[in-house]
Design a protein around this motif. Structure first.
Motif: not given
Length: 390
Positions: A373-390
């Motif tokens: 679970p900690f490794l998963m959180r560590a990758t979040g900085t990169a992986f959690a990005w989402n395209p801008p809305l609109g």
């Protein structure tokens, strides 16, 4: 109403993604590449969940799913083969909204050229000068037939870590820093890879001053990379025999992969990144993008992914706010994230490539103790990005 025109300098991953993104919002785009041809070059490429979401935004998600190899997880191993960390694919997709893919870099180029007019891809054009005006920008190119100047409403400088346009716009910038190691890359063709039975799990193995990565990619091929800490400009011998000797006592299937690799697929590059922060990614109507703006080391697997993010964000901000305000918004959105990741990649590379026995042992012990679970959180900085809305 006049159609806006963009010039993209550089036909790499970032440049082609920018062309796709700008064309998608109704711009005319011409891509200029200094190489004499855009051909099937390179080795493998990882497309992390953040970049998968960006490609989905560009309408290229189906093509990626068709051409890429979805990975079943990410693993870290030590030289004898012991696994010290694993992130399962189900956890990645559930947490970040997209899976992880790997494919040949040439296949990624083909994917990103989908729908682009071949007449708008101009090779053998090396950018030599750029001039900003209030309402347009002019780029001068050296070509086999003499200098050529082109003017556009927007210029995207996607010409890599050694960007000539960045140097022209920022003559006082110190340029890229050497990361402390060189990387070999190779491809094992399907007819040789089948017998090795490599699963679609992106694996990296750590040693002292060296690492080895493996990824099953499209069409039954296997991509591998080998890192070695060497002084800058050391120019290690460029042959598979030397590599086979260097990694001969590493766990299977590393020696077998090297033995199965055709010599002509072998590539080697010293690793450089932008440690010194640029004060802005925007100069007049010029946007620096990808490695030209924020080159990272391969240690976080985000070089191409961040460039695709850049492209999507650039088009979204310009569509929403026009060129001038859109470029300002692009800079504000992209600079903090990418510069932070560039510095992180440099620090991580120094840690992972350490030759010091004590430091390497501590690194391995810590990796073994980190819960998934900690490794998963560590990758979040990169992986959690989402395209801008609109």
């Amino acid at each position: 109403m006049r159609t806006s025109k963009a010039i993209v300098v550089g036909a790499g991953i970032g440049g082609l993604a920018a062309a796709q993104a700008l064309q998608r919002i109704g711009w005319r785009v011409a891509v200029y590449e200094q190489a004499p041809a855009i051909g099937p070059v390179g080795a493998g490429l990882g497309i992390a969940p953040n970049a998968v979401k960006a490609l989905n935004h560009l309408g290229l998600g189906a093509a990626l799913r068709d051409r890429g190899m979805q990975q079943d997880g990410l693993e870290i191993r030590l030289r004898p083969g012991r696994r010290v960390a694993r992130i399962p694919a189900t956890g990645i997709e559930r947490r970040y909204g997209a899976p992880f893919y790997a494919l040949h870099r040439a296949e990624a180029h083909r994917l990103l050229m989908t729908g682009l007019d071949p007449s708008d891809l101009r090779t053998d054009h090396r950018a030599t000068r750029i001039t900003n005006a209030a309402d347009a920008t002019t780029v001068t190119f050296h070509t086999p037939h003499g200098p050529v100047s082109e003017t556009a409403d927007l210029v995207v400088a996607a010409d890599g870590v050694g960007s000539a346009l960045r140097a022209a716009l920022l003559p006082g910038y110190p340029g890229p820093d050497y990361a402390g190691y060189t990387v070999w890359r190779g491809i094992v063709p399907a007819e040789r890879a089948t017998a090795l039975g490599i699963p679609p799990i992106l694996t990296e193995t750590w040693g002292r001053g060296a690492r080895f990565g493996i990824a099953a990619i499209n069409d039954g091929q296997v991509y591998w990379f080998a890192c070695e800490s060497v002084p800058e400009h050391a120019a290690p011998q460029h042959d598979l025999g030397r590599l086979a000797s260097r990694f001969r006592d590493w766990h299977d299937p590393i020696p077998q992969l090297l033995a199965a690799t055709p010599e002509h697929t072998l590539l080697r590059h010293d690793v450089y990144y932008l440690h010194a922060r640029l004060r802005t990614f925007v100069h007049g109507r010029v946007a620096l993008l990808g490695d030209a703006a924020h080159a990272v080391t391969p240690d976080i697997g985000q070089g191409a992914c961040l460039a695709i993010e850049d492209a999507v964000t650039l088009a979204a901000t310009i569509e929403r706010s026009g060129v001038v305000d859109g470029l300002s918004a692009y800079d504000a959105f992209r600079r903090p994230r990418t510069q932070r990741m560039a510095r992180t990649s440099g620090r991580l590379g120094r840690l992972l490539q350490t030759r010091n026995r004590t430091a390497a042992g501590l690194r391995d012990t810590i990796a073994s103790a980190i819960p998934t679970p900690f490794l998963m959180r560590a990758t979040g900085t990169a992986f959690a990005w989402n395209p801008p809305l609109g």
